[in-house]
Write an enzyme that holds these catalytic residues in place. Structure first.
Site, PDB file in Angstrom:
ATOM      1  N   ASP A 272       0.853  -1.185   0.000  1.00 35.40           N
ATOM      2  CA  ASP A 272       0.000   0.000   0.000  1.00 35.40           C
ATOM      3  C   ASP A 272       0.896   1.245   0.000  1.00 35.40           C
ATOM      4  O   ASP A 272       1.888   1.312   0.713  1.00 35.40           O
ATOM      5  CB  ASP A 272      -0.917  -0.003   1.231  1.00 35.40           C
ATOM      6  CG  ASP A 272      -2.070   0.971   1.098  1.00 35.40           C
ATOM      7  OD1 ASP A 272      -3.229   0.522   1.022  1.00 35.40           O
ATOM      8  OD2 ASP A 272      -1.813   2.209   1.066  1.00 35.40           O
TER       9      ASP A 272
ATOM     10  N   VAL B  42     -11.229   2.921  -3.395  1.00 27.43           N
ATOM     11  CA  VAL B  42     -10.940   2.399  -4.734  1.00 27.43           C
ATOM     12  C   VAL B  42     -11.956   1.301  -5.019  1.00 27.43           C
ATOM     13  O   VAL B  42     -12.037   0.305  -4.280  1.00 27.43           O
ATOM     14  CB  VAL B  42      -9.500   1.839  -4.836  1.00 27.43           C
ATOM     15  CG1 VAL B  42      -9.243   1.307  -6.242  1.00 27.43           C
ATOM     16  CG2 VAL B  42      -8.475   2.916  -4.482  1.00 27.43           C
TER      17      VAL B  42
ATOM     18  N   HIS C 106     -10.431  -5.374  -2.880  1.00 26.45           N
ATOM     19  CA  HIS C 106      -9.069  -5.564  -2.361  1.00 26.45           C
ATOM     20  C   HIS C 106      -9.107  -5.978  -0.908  1.00 26.45           C
ATOM     21  O   HIS C 106      -9.978  -5.569  -0.154  1.00 26.45           O
ATOM     22  CB  HIS C 106      -8.206  -4.311  -2.539  1.00 26.45           C
ATOM     23  CG  HIS C 106      -8.840  -3.046  -2.048  1.00 26.45           C
ATOM     24  ND1 HIS C 106      -9.802  -2.366  -2.774  1.00 26.45           N
ATOM     25  CD2 HIS C 106      -8.668  -2.330  -0.912  1.00 26.45           C
ATOM     26  CE1 HIS C 106     -10.185  -1.292  -2.112  1.00 26.45           C
ATOM     27  NE2 HIS C 106      -9.516  -1.246  -0.963  1.00 26.45           N
TER      28      HIS C 106
HETATM   29  P1  AMP Z   1      -9.715   1.485   0.485  1.00 26.22           P
HETATM   30  O1  AMP Z   1      -9.737   2.832   1.154  1.00 26.22           O
HETATM   31  O2  AMP Z   1     -10.138   0.342   1.331  1.00 26.22           O
HETATM   32  O3  AMP Z   1     -10.437   1.544  -0.851  1.00 26.22           O
HETATM   33  O4  AMP Z   1      -8.197   1.190   0.179  1.00 26.22           O
HETATM   34  C1  AMP Z   1      -7.539   1.702  -0.933  1.00 26.22           C
HETATM   35  C2  AMP Z   1      -6.076   1.661  -0.609  1.00 26.22           C
HETATM   36  O5  AMP Z   1      -5.363   1.813  -1.814  1.00 26.22           O
HETATM   37  C3  AMP Z   1      -5.603   2.767   0.327  1.00 26.22           C
HETATM   38  O6  AMP Z   1      -5.034   2.176   1.493  1.00 26.22           O
HETATM   39  C4  AMP Z   1      -4.572   3.520  -0.494  1.00 26.22           C
HETATM   40  O7  AMP Z   1      -3.478   3.952   0.262  1.00 26.22           O
HETATM   41  C5  AMP Z   1      -4.175   2.471  -1.521  1.00 26.22           C
HETATM   42  N1  AMP Z   1      -3.650   2.995  -2.763  1.00 26.22           N
HETATM   43  C6  AMP Z   1      -4.193   3.949  -3.553  1.00 26.22           C
HETATM   44  N2  AMP Z   1      -3.439   4.135  -4.644  1.00 26.22           N
HETATM   45  C7  AMP Z   1      -2.403   3.274  -4.556  1.00 26.22           C
HETATM   46  C8  AMP Z   1      -1.277   2.987  -5.378  1.00 26.22           C
HETATM   47  N3  AMP Z   1      -1.059   3.632  -6.537  1.00 26.22           N
HETATM   48  N4  AMP Z   1      -0.407   2.027  -4.980  1.00 26.22           N
HETATM   49  C9  AMP Z   1      -0.614   1.368  -3.809  1.00 26.22           C
HETATM   50  N5  AMP Z   1      -1.658   1.588  -3.001  1.00 26.22           N
HETATM   51  C10 AMP Z   1      -2.544   2.538  -3.359  1.00 26.22           C
END
Ligand code: AMP
Length: 110
Positions: free
Chosen positions: A28, A92, A96
């Site tokens: 992450d 996102v 995940h």
């Molecule tokens: P959620 O809030 O459960 O949708 O988690 C989305 C996660 O994606 C968050 O913890 C972000 O920090 C992570 N995230 C967003 N963009 C990226 C990226 N480009 N690479 C790695 N992690 C990411």
């Protein structure tokens, strides 16, 4: 298209931990623990509530891979989190599993 789809497609780099034909695991970008990985399916399922019966094996696979990446990183104790929907913290819209480890976890979660 979500940012995770761009990572799957190789358009955006990631710090990859594991990959197979069904899923990808990477660090992450904004870690909430000393170890914070994400395990995502290559199939674009929006969230766990949108997974259907045909996705059952895939969902189980994501959980097993989540446990594997934690173990491979040296952690016996870890927490898995799936946020489903914006109100639950999902930002996102591509399914995940968060893998968090390396610190004491509190309960209830925030
Ligand atoms: P959620 O809030 O459960 O949708 O988690 C989305 C996660 O994606 C968050 O913890 C972000 O920090 C992570 N995230 C967003 N963009 C990226 C990226 N480009 N690479 C790695 N992690 C990411």
């Amino acid at each position: 298209m979500t940012i995770f789809q761009k990572i799957i497609d190789g358009e955006i780099p990631c710090s990859r931990l594991y990959e197979d034909d069904r899923c990808l695991a990477f660090k992450d970008i904004q870690p909430q623990a000393p170890f914070h990985a994400l395990v995502i399916p290559k199939k674009p399922v929006e969230m766990i509530a949108k997974a259907d019966e045909a996705d059952e094996a895939l969902c189980g696979h994501l959980l097993r891979v989540a446990a594997k990446v934690a173990k491979d990183a040296g952690y016996e104790a870890f927490r898995l989190v799936m946020n489903n929907g914006e109100a639950a913290g999902q930002s996102v819209m591509h399914l995940h599993v968060h893998v968090l480890a390396g610190r004491d976890m509190t309960w209830p979660p925030g």
